[in-house]
Design an enzyme around this catalytic site. Structure first.
Site, short mmCIF file in Angstrom:
data_model
loop_
_atom_site.label_atom_id
_atom_site.label_comp_id
_atom_site.label_asym_id
_atom_site.label_seq_id
_atom_site.Cartn_x
_atom_site.Cartn_y
_atom_site.Cartn_z
N THR A 166 40.01 -4.48 32.57
CA THR A 166 40.95 -3.38 32.79
C THR A 166 40.89 -3.01 34.27
O THR A 166 39.86 -3.22 34.92
CB THR A 166 40.60 -2.13 31.96
OG1 THR A 166 39.31 -1.69 32.36
CG2 THR A 166 40.60 -2.42 30.49
N GLU A 309 42.30 -2.60 25.87
CA GLU A 309 41.26 -2.39 24.85
C GLU A 309 41.80 -2.52 23.43
O GLU A 309 41.03 -2.58 22.47
CB GLU A 309 40.63 -1.00 25.02
CG GLU A 309 39.69 -0.87 26.20
CD GLU A 309 40.40 -0.43 27.49
OE1 GLU A 309 41.63 -0.67 27.60
OE2 GLU A 309 39.72 0.14 28.36
N LYS A 417 47.02 21.01 34.47
CA LYS A 417 46.37 22.13 33.79
C LYS A 417 46.78 23.43 34.47
O LYS A 417 46.32 23.74 35.56
CB LYS A 417 44.86 21.96 33.81
CG LYS A 417 44.44 20.71 33.06
CD LYS A 417 42.94 20.62 32.85
CE LYS A 417 42.61 19.42 31.99
NZ LYS A 417 42.14 18.25 32.71
N TRP A 422 48.27 23.02 29.01
CA TRP A 422 48.56 21.70 29.53
C TRP A 422 50.06 21.48 29.69
O TRP A 422 50.84 21.76 28.77
CB TRP A 422 48.03 20.62 28.58
CG TRP A 422 46.55 20.49 28.58
CD1 TRP A 422 45.67 21.23 29.32
CD2 TRP A 422 45.76 19.58 27.82
NE1 TRP A 422 44.39 20.83 29.06
CE2 TRP A 422 44.41 19.83 28.13
CE3 TRP A 422 46.06 18.58 26.89
CZ2 TRP A 422 43.37 19.11 27.56
CZ3 TRP A 422 45.03 17.87 26.32
CH2 TRP A 422 43.68 18.12 26.65
#
Ligand code: ADP
Length: 527
Positions: A166, A309, A417, A422
């Site tokens: 990755t 993944e 934030k 959020w």
């Protein structure tokens, strides 16, 4: 009487190419090379070549774009029981040095186009003993030393076959070690109608490099159904459109940036999409406007989410039951979310303490995944990547809807934030690209004395457009909460992208680290 009495048949990927050779041997594999030339082979010849190749191999790495030689080298390397490491040439030089050493690669197959990079890195690569260039005659010569009288190594279906690193936005890249069984189950899932919808009639052109999560698994899924595979080293829109027409491409897949360029090209030239009927968009959120553009041209869009993944497909959007009764707007909203899990995959969202959160479409939490093609442990790492129940934390933030769809609201590290709440940077961006004249947009959080962070929206105008800040704000105000309005909108010429074609928020945050929001200045001014 515990075991049943059926035949033992390990799920090994070499049986994919055996099947394609036997049942679909004449079906073509087309390679469009970097120099503009086109060569053709088929599944029969590719299988034979892979067997020749398997006769003389060890741990193999490739540094190459998409073409038939690259494909052959995959099956050859794996067929002799080896592990294939697909290196992403777009990584930084120190990462490239690190991963080949970490993977202990012994043979490197590379494209002429990367020869300079190879020369530069040779002194750093400690374990590579043989270098073979794919496209200057060396590969053909190397193959001619062997015949194809070879039987694949037979062993456990849990054996490793491939290593993919990755990008590693922080620290060193991490290796994900795929296995025969995980790859085979992923391929079986991928061909199904609600995922890539591949069949013997399909002609598929993946516009995803083979070093990026195995071109999203297409080179494994294609032989499973015996479809025609079109591989291209070059992703320029003109080249892609030419191939759509000359090869009769029916299915394609790529990240939104690829499709943005293509849409622009098609709008300018007025060319059509030929037989293209099915497009998978993933890797970053597919903007609603993009989905709509394809739908208006009769192309079915599958919106996929996943990561290295997860091999990489985690979810894909496809019409659900009741589709025909949905309004246009409802259908678009549905596909704009990231889709449903296919059989084998499970998702849940949790809070920071690991408590599972409701699937009500409103609550967002850390997205966790598990299943037979989800990583358990990174290569050479002692600790597990997943918890004791196999849940792997994806680093994404998402909501799960009652209709089964998943909606990515952000990457955990990219959410803005503001005052303890959020703001989804992705939603702001998607909304902004819905404004005519906006080509691309990025939202990042900028430090704010009162709110902790507030959004800054960066906008790239489409060629010839003079779309105004007010037009963007007017559009946003119809679609997002008032407190989500960016504190500033800046127009830029272009935006930075990562090695895998996504917006690089990390680079943007770095570029704008000293940026002062007008709202913050006001506060300071007011004392
Ligand atoms: P990296 O970008 O770190 O190299 P990957 O290429 O594996 O790693 O990217 C995986 C990430 O891409 C996911 O964790 C998610 O944040 C993002 N992603 C993938 N598909 C989508 C999608 N359809 N919508 C939004 N984000 C997506």
């Amino acid at each position: 009487m515990k075991l049943g009495a059926m035949q033992d048949w390990p799920l090994r990927v070499t049986s994919l190419v055996d099947h394609a050779e036997q049942e679909h041997g004449a079906r073509e594999i087309v390679s469009a090379w970097g120099d503009g030339s086109i060569t053709r082979t088929n599944w029969r010849a590719a299988a034979a070549q892979a067997r020749r190749m398997a006769k003389g191999l060890d741990r193999v790495a490739t540094l190459a774009m998409n073409h038939a030689h690259h494909l052959t080298s995959w099956y050859g390397a794996i067929g002799m029981g080896g592990v294939l490491h697909t290196i992403n040439p777009r990584l930084f030089a120190d990462q490239l040095a690190y991963i080949a050493n970490h993977a202990e690669d012994r043979v490197l197959f590379y494209d002429k186009a990367f020869a300079q990079l190879v020369e530069q890195l040779k002194p750093e690569w400690k374990t590579i003993e043989h270098y073979v260039c794919f496209d200057n005659g060396e590969f053909a010569e190397w193959l001619s030393a062997e015949d194809d009288d070879y039987r694949w190594v037979e062993a456990d279906e849990r054996d490793s076959i491939g290593l993919c690193y990755t990008s590693g936005t922080t620290g060193n890249p991490k290796g994900v070690l795929y296995e025969h069984r995980s790859t085979m189950l992923h391929a079986l899932m991928e061909v199904t109608p609600d995922v890539f919808d591949l069949s013997a009639r399909a002609v598929v052109l993946p516009i995803v490099p083979m070093f990026h999560a195995n071109a999203w698994g297409v080179p494994w899924a294609a032989p499973l159904v015996g479809c025609k595979l079109v591989l291209s080293a070059d992703y320029r829109p003109q080249q892609m459109c030419d191939l759509f027409h000359s090869e009769g491409v029916t299915h394609s897949a790529g990240v939104p940036t690829i499709w943005l360029g293509m849409i622009d090209y098609i709008e300018q030239t007025g060319i059509d999409l030929g037989s293209l009927g099915n497009v998978t968009i993933g890797g970053s959120a597919a903007p609603r406007a993009m989905i709509d553009w394809f739908r208006k041209r009769g192309v079915k869009v599958g919106h996929a989410w996943g990561m290295t993944e997860t091999s990489p497909i985690g979810t894909c959007g496809a019409p659900p039951a009741g589709w025909d009764e949905m309004t246009d707007g409802e259908q678009l909203d549905y596909i704009a979310r990231q889709g449903r899990v296919p059989f084998g995959m499970q998702l849940r969202i949790v809070d920071d303490e690991g408590q599972e959160l409701p699937r009500d479409g409103m609550t967002s939490g850390r997205l966790q995944a598990r299943g037979p093609w989800v990583v358990k442990r990174y290569f050479k790492e002692a600790s597990e990547a997943a918890n004791a129940d196999n849940w792997f934390d994806t680093g994404d933030v998402a909501a799960l809807h009652p209709d089964g769809t998943m909606q990515i609201t952000d990457r955990a590290k990219d959410v803005i934030k503001s005052g303890g709440e959020w703001i989804s940077s992705i939603e702001l961006e998607n909304c902004a690209v819905g404004v005519p004249g906006v080509a691309e947009a990025a939202a990042i959080g900028i430090a704010h004395p009162k709110w902790d962070e507030r959004p800054l929206l960066l906008v790239v105008r489409s060629a010839g457009s003079d779309v105004s800040e007010q037009a963007i704000r007017d559009h946003l105000s119809c679609h997002i909460a008032k407190w989500w309005q960016p504190d500033a909108i800046e127009f830029v010429d272009d935006l930075p992208h990562t090695a895998t074609g996504k917006l690089s928020k990390k680079t943007l945050r770095e570029q704008f680290k000293d940026y002062r929001l007008p709202t913050a200045v006001d506060m300071v001014g007011r004392g």
